[in-house]
Design a protein around this motif. Structure first.
Motif, short mmCIF file in Angstrom:
data_model
loop_
_atom_site.label_atom_id
_atom_site.label_comp_id
_atom_site.label_asym_id
_atom_site.label_seq_id
_atom_site.Cartn_x
_atom_site.Cartn_y
_atom_site.Cartn_z
N SER A 12 0.04 2.65 -2.54
CA SER A 12 0.04 1.20 -2.60
C SER A 12 -1.28 0.71 -3.18
O SER A 12 -2.35 1.14 -2.75
CB SER A 12 0.24 0.61 -1.20
N PRO B 111 3.86 -5.44 -2.73
CA PRO B 111 2.67 -4.70 -3.20
C PRO B 111 3.05 -3.70 -4.29
O PRO B 111 4.15 -3.14 -4.30
CB PRO B 111 2.17 -3.97 -1.96
N SER C 135 -3.76 -2.51 -3.93
CA SER C 135 -4.00 -3.86 -3.41
C SER C 135 -4.04 -4.87 -4.55
O SER C 135 -4.24 -4.54 -5.72
CB SER C 135 -5.31 -3.90 -2.63
#
Length: 113
Positions: free
Chosen positions: A43, A36, A45
């Motif tokens: 993080s 990722p 997506s």
């Protein structure tokens, strides 16, 4: 004709550089990335990465004034596919089961041949 296309790419250096950067971003951020994406400890997506890459690509196409070329290319591609579908001959495309057995393309386990 190919020479004219190559020459037009070299004369439009801004468009060439911008499209090269966009292609590189797609390759690095979407195609070759396994983990990722992490930016500043957060993080991100895959859906956001895809959304941003599509947005940047649309802006690049608009900035390079390539919308007309893409629409014409898409239209010509659809026309060629449609003409191919209309004029394609389907005779002899399908093979009956009995003919397949006669030609040895299908083997019947219960037969004595």
């Amino acid at each position: 004709m190919a020479d004219a296309c190559a020459l037009s790419l070299f004369t439009a250096s801004f468009s060439l550089a911008l499209i090269s950067v966009i292609i590189t971003l797609w390759i690095l951020l979407y195609l070759f990335r396994k983990d990722p994406l992490v930016l500043w400890g957060h993080s991100i997506s895959d859906q956001w990465v895809l959304f941003c890459l599509v947005g940047v690509s649309v802006l690049a196409v608009w900035a390079c004034d390539m919308v007309e070329n893409l629409v014409i290319g898409f239209g010509v591609g659809c026309l060629v596919c449609g003409l191919h579908a209309v004029f394609r001959k389907l005779d002899g495309l399908y093979l009956e089961e009995d003919d397949a057995v006669c030609y040895g393309l299908v083997h019947c386990f219960g037969s004595s041949s």
